[in-house]
Design a protein around this motif. Structure first.
Motif, PDB file in Angstrom:
ATOM      1  N   TRP A   1      44.483  17.166  53.397  1.00 22.61           N
ATOM      2  CA  TRP A   1      44.661  18.308  52.480  1.00 22.61           C
ATOM      3  C   TRP A   1      45.439  17.818  51.274  1.00 22.61           C
ATOM      4  O   TRP A   1      46.197  16.849  51.363  1.00 22.61           O
TER       5      TRP A   1
ATOM      6  N   ASN B   1      46.615  22.122  45.317  1.00 20.78           N
ATOM      7  CA  ASN B   1      45.613  22.387  44.278  1.00 20.78           C
ATOM      8  C   ASN B   1      45.952  21.745  42.929  1.00 20.78           C
ATOM      9  O   ASN B   1      45.087  21.156  42.278  1.00 20.78           O
TER      10      ASN B   1
ATOM     11  N   TYR C   1      54.617  33.683  44.796  1.00 19.40           N
ATOM     12  CA  TYR C   1      53.410  32.844  44.769  1.00 19.40           C
ATOM     13  C   TYR C   1      52.964  32.526  43.340  1.00 19.40           C
ATOM     14  O   TYR C   1      52.662  31.377  43.017  1.00 19.40           O
TER      15      TYR C   1
ATOM     16  N   THR D   1      52.045  27.785  48.738  1.00 19.80           N
ATOM     17  CA  THR D   1      50.675  28.283  48.948  1.00 19.80           C
ATOM     18  C   THR D   1      50.414  28.446  50.452  1.00 19.80           C
ATOM     19  O   THR D   1      51.168  27.935  51.291  1.00 19.80           O
ATOM     20  N   SER D   2      49.336  29.139  50.768  1.00 21.61           N
ATOM     21  CA  SER D   2      49.136  29.563  52.167  1.00 21.61           C
ATOM     22  C   SER D   2      48.694  28.440  53.108  1.00 21.61           C
ATOM     23  O   SER D   2      48.884  28.527  54.307  1.00 21.61           O
ATOM     24  N   ARG D   3      48.081  27.401  52.564  1.00 23.26           N
ATOM     25  CA  ARG D   3      47.461  26.340  53.395  1.00 23.26           C
ATOM     26  C   ARG D   3      46.477  26.926  54.409  1.00 23.26           C
ATOM     27  O   ARG D   3      46.300  26.405  55.515  1.00 23.26           O
ATOM     28  N   LEU D   4      45.846  27.989  54.019  1.00 18.56           N
ATOM     29  CA  LEU D   4      44.842  28.602  54.902  1.00 18.56           C
ATOM     30  C   LEU D   4      43.446  28.040  54.650  1.00 18.56           C
ATOM     31  O   LEU D   4      42.494  28.419  55.339  1.00 18.56           O
ATOM     32  N   SER D   5      43.305  27.156  53.652  1.00 20.62           N
ATOM     33  CA  SER D   5      41.948  26.740  53.258  1.00 20.62           C
ATOM     34  C   SER D   5      41.107  26.168  54.403  1.00 20.62           C
ATOM     35  O   SER D   5      39.941  26.549  54.538  1.00 20.62           O
TER      36      SER D   5
ATOM     37  N   ASP E   1      34.527  22.047  51.508  1.00 17.30           N
ATOM     38  CA  ASP E   1      33.668  23.223  51.460  1.00 17.30           C
ATOM     39  C   ASP E   1      32.491  22.922  50.528  1.00 17.30           C
ATOM     40  O   ASP E   1      32.691  22.458  49.406  1.00 17.30           O
TER      41      ASP E   1
ATOM     42  N   LEU F   1      40.043  29.034  56.584  1.00 16.09           N
ATOM     43  CA  LEU F   1      38.981  29.818  55.936  1.00 16.09           C
ATOM     44  C   LEU F   1      37.663  29.051  55.959  1.00 16.09           C
ATOM     45  O   LEU F   1      36.597  29.613  56.195  1.00 16.09           O
TER      46      LEU F   1
ATOM     47  N   ASP G   1      39.447  20.885  54.662  1.00 15.91           N
ATOM     48  CA  ASP G   1      38.880  22.147  54.162  1.00 15.91           C
ATOM     49  C   ASP G   1      37.613  21.919  53.344  1.00 15.91           C
ATOM     50  O   ASP G   1      37.172  22.825  52.620  1.00 15.91           O
TER      51      ASP G   1
ATOM     52  N   ASN H   1      34.126  22.568  46.785  1.00 14.50           N
ATOM     53  CA  ASN H   1      34.369  21.167  46.410  1.00 14.50           C
ATOM     54  C   ASN H   1      33.547  20.763  45.177  1.00 14.50           C
ATOM     55  O   ASN H   1      34.117  20.404  44.143  1.00 14.50           O
TER      56      ASN H   1
ATOM     57  N   SER I   1      34.551  22.817  42.023  1.00 19.70           N
ATOM     58  CA  SER I   1      35.845  22.439  41.444  1.00 19.70           C
ATOM     59  C   SER I   1      35.749  21.098  40.726  1.00 19.70           C
ATOM     60  O   SER I   1      36.357  20.901  39.670  1.00 19.70           O
TER      61      SER I   1
ATOM     62  N   ARG J   1      45.129  18.215  43.239  1.00 15.01           N
ATOM     63  CA  ARG J   1      43.669  17.982  43.257  1.00 15.01           C
ATOM     64  C   ARG J   1      43.155  17.925  41.822  1.00 15.01           C
ATOM     65  O   ARG J   1      42.310  17.096  41.482  1.00 15.01           O
TER      66      ARG J   1
ATOM     67  N   GLU K   1      42.786  33.906  43.569  1.00 14.76           N
ATOM     68  CA  GLU K   1      42.418  32.587  44.124  1.00 14.76           C
ATOM     69  C   GLU K   1      41.333  32.759  45.181  1.00 14.76           C
ATOM     70  O   GLU K   1      40.385  31.962  45.253  1.00 14.76           O
TER      71      GLU K   1
HETATM   72  P1  FAD Z   1      46.143  29.185  48.316  1.00 16.64           P
HETATM   73  O1  FAD Z   1      46.769  29.001  46.987  1.00 16.64           O
HETATM   74  O2  FAD Z   1      46.984  29.739  49.387  1.00 16.64           O
HETATM   75  O3  FAD Z   1      44.846  30.090  48.102  1.00 16.64           O
HETATM   76  C1  FAD Z   1      44.285  30.907  49.136  1.00 16.64           C
HETATM   77  C2  FAD Z   1      42.833  30.563  49.345  1.00 16.64           C
HETATM   78  O4  FAD Z   1      42.081  30.805  48.166  1.00 16.64           O
HETATM   79  C3  FAD Z   1      42.601  29.093  49.665  1.00 16.64           C
HETATM   80  O5  FAD Z   1      42.817  28.837  51.027  1.00 16.64           O
HETATM   81  C4  FAD Z   1      41.151  28.910  49.244  1.00 16.64           C
HETATM   82  O6  FAD Z   1      40.259  29.373  50.229  1.00 16.64           O
HETATM   83  C5  FAD Z   1      41.050  29.821  48.030  1.00 16.64           C
HETATM   84  N1  FAD Z   1      41.286  29.056  46.799  1.00 16.64           N
HETATM   85  C6  FAD Z   1      42.467  28.815  46.196  1.00 16.64           C
HETATM   86  N2  FAD Z   1      42.281  28.127  45.042  1.00 16.64           N
HETATM   87  C7  FAD Z   1      40.947  27.932  44.938  1.00 16.64           C
HETATM   88  C8  FAD Z   1      40.122  27.283  43.966  1.00 16.64           C
HETATM   89  N3  FAD Z   1      40.631  26.716  42.858  1.00 16.64           N
HETATM   90  N4  FAD Z   1      38.788  27.252  44.176  1.00 16.64           N
HETATM   91  C9  FAD Z   1      38.237  27.822  45.269  1.00 16.64           C
HETATM   92  N5  FAD Z   1      38.977  28.471  46.216  1.00 16.64           N
HETATM   93  C10 FAD Z   1      40.306  28.508  46.046  1.00 16.64           C
HETATM   94  N6  FAD Z   1      39.077  24.369  48.197  1.00 16.64           N
HETATM   95  C11 FAD Z   1      38.469  24.405  49.391  1.00 16.64           C
HETATM   96  O7  FAD Z   1      38.669  25.345  50.162  1.00 16.64           O
HETATM   97  N7  FAD Z   1      37.600  23.409  49.773  1.00 16.64           N
HETATM   98  C12 FAD Z   1      37.349  22.345  48.964  1.00 16.64           C
HETATM   99  O8  FAD Z   1      36.535  21.480  49.334  1.00 16.64           O
HETATM  100  C13 FAD Z   1      38.007  22.268  47.717  1.00 16.64           C
HETATM  101  N8  FAD Z   1      37.820  21.212  46.899  1.00 16.64           N
HETATM  102  C14 FAD Z   1      38.482  21.155  45.696  1.00 16.64           C
HETATM  103  C15 FAD Z   1      38.271  20.057  44.861  1.00 16.64           C
HETATM  104  C16 FAD Z   1      38.926  19.965  43.638  1.00 16.64           C
HETATM  105  C17 FAD Z   1      38.673  18.793  42.723  1.00 16.64           C
HETATM  106  C18 FAD Z   1      39.811  20.988  43.255  1.00 16.64           C
HETATM  107  C19 FAD Z   1      40.528  20.917  41.925  1.00 16.64           C
HETATM  108  C20 FAD Z   1      40.017  22.086  44.068  1.00 16.64           C
HETATM  109  C21 FAD Z   1      39.356  22.196  45.297  1.00 16.64           C
HETATM  110  N9  FAD Z   1      39.555  23.292  46.162  1.00 16.64           N
HETATM  111  C22 FAD Z   1      38.891  23.337  47.353  1.00 16.64           C
HETATM  112  C23 FAD Z   1      40.325  24.464  45.720  1.00 16.64           C
HETATM  113  C24 FAD Z   1      41.822  24.480  46.069  1.00 16.64           C
HETATM  114  O9  FAD Z   1      42.435  23.286  45.703  1.00 16.64           O
HETATM  115  C25 FAD Z   1      42.093  24.753  47.546  1.00 16.64           C
HETATM  116  O10 FAD Z   1      41.367  25.861  47.990  1.00 16.64           O
HETATM  117  C26 FAD Z   1      43.589  25.030  47.765  1.00 16.64           C
HETATM  118  O11 FAD Z   1      44.363  23.950  47.351  1.00 16.64           O
HETATM  119  C27 FAD Z   1      43.827  25.328  49.222  1.00 16.64           C
HETATM  120  O12 FAD Z   1      45.193  25.475  49.472  1.00 16.64           O
HETATM  121  P2  FAD Z   1      45.785  26.843  49.982  1.00 16.64           P
HETATM  122  O13 FAD Z   1      44.997  27.339  51.133  1.00 16.64           O
HETATM  123  O14 FAD Z   1      47.233  26.657  50.182  1.00 16.64           O
HETATM  124  O15 FAD Z   1      45.510  27.786  48.733  1.00 16.64           O
END
Ligand code: FAD
Length: 477
Positions: free
Chosen positions: A338, A341, A226, A238-242, A374, A245, A372, A378, A381, A344, A275
């Motif tokens: 989705w 990250n 990871y 990545t987990s795509r669990l956002s 949030d 969650l 996702d 959101n 970030s 994004r 994260e």
């Molecule tokens: P993984 O890498 O598997 O991470 C596990 C969990 O950790 C995620 O599911 C999430 O809950 C949390 N996480 C990971 N990275 C971040 C981060 N940088 N900030 C906060 N939490 C994080 N995330 C959201 O859940 N909702 C949003 O509305 C959101 N808006 C974003 C807007 C922008 C401009 C940016 C740059 C990032 C944003 N993120 C947001 C954070 C992040 O991009 C996503 O959480 C992440 O891409 C989710 O993919 P994943 O579950 O595979 O993450």
């Protein structure tokens, strides 16, 4: 007669590790599971279209899971206090339990409801369930909120470990004279004319079971590697669990412990837990900064000379900027709800710095299109990317979208997937088609400005314009 207990479900659409449901079951009383589509004033939830789609299916999945346990999820629309009053009046319930939420409107509603119920002798109990640490549990030495991530997360890791998740309650007693509720279908959360949700349906399985499957797949195939792979959008690391969650289909502490159990130490587990730490930090920020979604945390940015250009905003929204990584990301978002990250960050930086369009416009588009979306992560970030956040990337650090593409999508798997009209370009030109020789474009079947847009701004000039705007606004960012 034993009086029933009401369990008020919000963004915690699960049965496992649900402390409010667990406590209600432990009372040994009949349980009325209630979900309110809150309306009216500050209490109204303002979900975007993609989030509403997710919520519909997540609520349907919860209702089905409760049905298997012999309970019916009571659906009501209205102001929370009024709905609770009515359900209490018709059922004789004398106890309401819920898991805490942390948005300004949510906190205000819950406080008012709790006080009103207590005044009438109705017990109201709330629980920690949706964060690893309550925002007030982690404080600086002077007792205030943190503004910088690293010391925040250090303090979290020094705190006692989050509790182990609770199992699904063993016994749940239905309430024999529970009133009838509204029909989920009647709430209009699904798009109909047109039905644009095909891409969402193909990409996701909302609900607690879908969350469990996602977690199992991540532990199997994503966690090892990871730390290194999480920045590569072309690989499913990545987990795509956002979204799971965000809608509370899995609790953060279930995820925290599952990852630690699978991998007790090492860079991959540490990075992943950090994260989750960012998610906690965003909630912590929102709790102490209720206007996070509208006001830059750095006051000097209030005077930033943002531009207003609806055509450029639309080009960004629809993935037609002429910058392949930006366009791929915006199309992934539109199609699946989705976005990876890394992308994004690049797309957000492009809007704010290359186009000088306000971060609030970007956050609004994300809020409408992300499954996702949030209310803490959101805006926090976006403020981070724009440079106006608490612990933000400095404004002068401006991503070059072509270089970002070459670094993080070197073989072009991601861009070719989402911008198929570019697929025939050799890797060397994939992230900068405007620079490709005419013969290369011809061979790839690409006509810039026709089959794929020419860049809507020239990055170096845009970068200079952004720095000048910053300078004019103030000298300190
Ligand atoms: P993984 O890498 O598997 O991470 C596990 C969990 O950790 C995620 O599911 C999430 O809950 C949390 N996480 C990971 N990275 C971040 C981060 N940088 N900030 C906060 N939490 C994080 N995330 C959201 O859940 N909702 C949003 O509305 C959101 N808006 C974003 C807007 C922008 C401009 C940016 C740059 C990032 C944003 N993120 C947001 C954070 C992040 O991009 C996503 O959480 C992440 O891409 C989710 O993919 P994943 O579950 O595979 O993450």
């Amino acid at each position: 007669m034993t009086r029933p207990a009401i369990v008020w479900f919000r963004r915690d659409l699960r049965l496992a590790d649900h402390p409010a449901l667990h406590a209600a079951a432990a009372l040994g009383r009949p349980v009325i599971p209630l979900l309110i589509d809150e309306t009216g004033g500050a209490e109204a939830e303002s979900d975007g279209g993609a989030a509403r789609w997710w919520r519909h299916h997540a609520v349907a999945a919860l209702a089905a899971a409760l049905e298997r346990r012999g309970l019916t999820l009571l659906l009501r629309r209205g102001a929370a206090a009024a709905v609770l009053d009515e359900v209490i009046a018709t059922t004789g319930a004398d106890c309401v339990l819920w898991n805490r939420r942390y948005t300004p409107a949510g906190v205000a509603t819950d406080r008012a409801v709790k006080a009103a119920l207590a005044a009438r002798g109705i017990e109201a109990r709330s629980f920690k369930a949706n964060l690893l640490f309550e925002p007030w549990e982690i404080a600086t030495q002077s007792g205030g909120p943190f503004r910088v991530f690293t010391p925040f997360w250090r303090a979290c890791r020094a705190a006692p470990l989050p509790e182990r998740p609770l199992p699904e309650p063993a016994d749940l007693r239905p309430c024999p004279d529970q009133p009838a509720g509204e029909r989920l279908d009647s709430w209009g959360w699904l798009p109909t004319a047109p039905d644009w949700a095909g891409g969402l349906r193909a990409a996701w399985s909302p609900g607690e079971e879908g969350a469990r499957d996602r977690l199992a797949a991540f532990l199997d195939r994503g966690l090892a590697g990871y730390a290194e792979g999480r920045d590569l959008p072309g690989r499913a690391v990545t987990s795509r669990l956002s979204p799971h969650l965000a809608w509370g289909e899995i609790s953060p502490r279930a995820l925290f412990h599952a990852v630690r159990d699978a991998m007790p130490a090492g860079a991959d587990a540490d990075k992943f837990l950090a994260e989750l730490g960012w998610r906690e930090f965003c909630a912590h920020l929102l709790f102490s900064q209720p206007d996070l979604a509208t006001q830059p945390l750095r006051g000097a940015f209030a005077a930033f000379p943002w531009r207003d250009d609806p055509a450029e905003l639309a080009a960004w929204q629809r993935g037609r900027t002429g910058y392949p990584l930006v366009d791929a990301g915006m199309r992934e978002l539109w199609e699946t709800g989705w976005m990876h990250n890394r992308v994004r960050m690049v797309t957000a930086s492009f809007l704010v710095k290359d186009l000088l369009l306000p971060w609030t416009a970007g956050a609004a588009w994300f809020a409408d299109t992300l499954v996702d979306a949030d209310p803490a992560s959101n805006p926090a970030s976006w403020q981070w990317v724009a440079g106006c956040g608490a612990d933000a990337a400095p404004f002068f650090r401006i991503f070059n979208p072509a270089l970002q593409g070459e670094k993080f999508d070197p073989a072009g798997a991601y861009v070719r997937r989402w911008c198929p009209e570019l697929a025939g370009l050799p890797d060397r030109w994939l992230h900068r088609p405007w620079a490709a020789p005419a013969a290369v474009l011809r061979q790839a079947g690409l006509r810039l400005g026709q089959t794929y847009p020419a860049p809507i701004v020239e990055h170096d000039a845009a970068r200079r314009r952004a720095l000048a705007a910053m300078e004019k606004c103030h000298g300190e960012a």
